[in-house]
Design a protein around this motif. Structure first.
Motif, short mmCIF file in Angstrom:
data_model
loop_
_atom_site.label_atom_id
_atom_site.label_comp_id
_atom_site.label_asym_id
_atom_site.label_seq_id
_atom_site.Cartn_x
_atom_site.Cartn_y
_atom_site.Cartn_z
N UNK A 3 -14.70 -18.09 -18.39
CA UNK A 3 -14.09 -17.44 -19.54
C UNK A 3 -14.29 -18.26 -20.82
N UNK A 4 -13.99 -19.55 -20.79
CA UNK A 4 -14.26 -20.41 -21.94
C UNK A 4 -15.61 -21.07 -21.69
N UNK B 157 -15.75 -18.04 -26.22
CA UNK B 157 -15.34 -17.24 -25.07
C UNK B 157 -16.20 -15.98 -24.98
N UNK B 158 -16.03 -15.26 -23.89
CA UNK B 158 -16.73 -14.00 -23.69
C UNK B 158 -16.24 -12.97 -24.70
N UNK B 159 -17.11 -12.07 -25.11
CA UNK B 159 -16.75 -11.08 -26.14
C UNK B 159 -15.63 -10.15 -25.70
N UNK C 42 -11.73 -25.56 -15.43
CA UNK C 42 -12.92 -24.75 -15.15
C UNK C 42 -13.07 -23.60 -16.14
N UNK C 43 -12.69 -23.83 -17.38
CA UNK C 43 -12.89 -22.82 -18.41
C UNK C 43 -11.80 -21.79 -18.54
N UNK C 44 -10.69 -21.99 -17.86
CA UNK C 44 -9.57 -21.06 -17.97
C UNK C 44 -8.27 -21.83 -18.17
#
Length: 162
Positions: free
Chosen positions: A21-22, A91-93, A140-142
Motif C-alpha cells: 500500500x505504501x 501510495x496506490x492511486x 511492510x508498507x501498511x
C-alpha cells in the motif's frame, strides 16, 4: 513465495504483480536534502536519487492553495509540510488519501512526544530512533498501530535496551 493479504501484505492489482500500500516514505527539507527514506519496494540507488529529486521539485513548488495530494507516475503522493520539513508518502492511486494524510500527522506527533518538540537535527542525529518509531507505526508498507501510547511505550522499551 506466497503473498500475504490484509494488514501485512499486498493486494493483487493485475496478474503476477504485487504492490504494497505504501511504496515509500520520504522526509525532506526545503533544500532537497532527504533526512529519512523508507522504501517498501525495490529501487536502484539511481532510481531513488531521481525519485527523491522529482518529489522535492513537486512538493516544494506546489502552490499552498492546492491539495496535498498529487498524482505521481502510477501512484499518488500525499505530503504535509511541518516547519522546514516535507513528509511525503507514496501510495496506490486507489488508497484513501485522508487516512495517509492523518498518518503523517500522527507520525509527527509521535516524533514530537518522543523527542520533545522535534526538530530537523533530532532526525539527523537520532535517525536510528526515528526509524524505530517508523517501524512501530508502519509495517511492510501498511499502518500497523495507531495508538500513540502503545507505539511510544514500545519505542521507550526498545530505547532502554540500547
Amino acid at each position: 513465495p506466497v503473498p500475504f493479504f490484509g494488514a501485512v501484505g499486498g493486494v493483487q492489482r493485475e496478474p503476477g504483480a504485487w504492490w504494497l500500500m505504501i511504496q515509500f516514505i520520504l522526509l525532506q527539507n526545503r533544500q532537497g536534502k532527504t533526512r529519512l527514506s523508507k522504501y517498501y519496494r525495490t529501487y536502484t540507488d539511481d532510481e531513488k536519487i531521481k525519485i527523491e529529486a522529482e518529489i522535492h521539485r513537486i512538493v516544494t513548488t506546489r502552490d499552498q492553495k492546492f491539495t496535498n495530494f498529487v498524482e505521481f507516475k502510477q501512484y499518488k503522493l500525499i505530503y504535509r509540510r511541518y516547519a522546514g520539513l516535507f513528509f511525503t508518502l507514496c501510495v496506490d492511486v486507489n488508497d484513501n488519501e485522508l487516512v495517509y494524510f492523518e498518518s503523517i500527522h500522527l507520525f509527527v506527533e509521535l516524533l514530537d512526544q518522543f523527542f520533545g518538540n522535534v526538530c530537523e537535527l533530532d532526525l539527523v542525529f537520532n535517525f536510528n530512533k526515528v526509524y524505530m518509531i517508523l517501524d512501530e507505526f508502519f509495517l511492510a508498507g501498511e499502518v500497523q498501530e495507531t495508538s500513540k501510547q502503545t507505539i511510544l511505550h514500545r519505542v521507550q522499551d526498545l530505547d532502554k535496551l540500547e
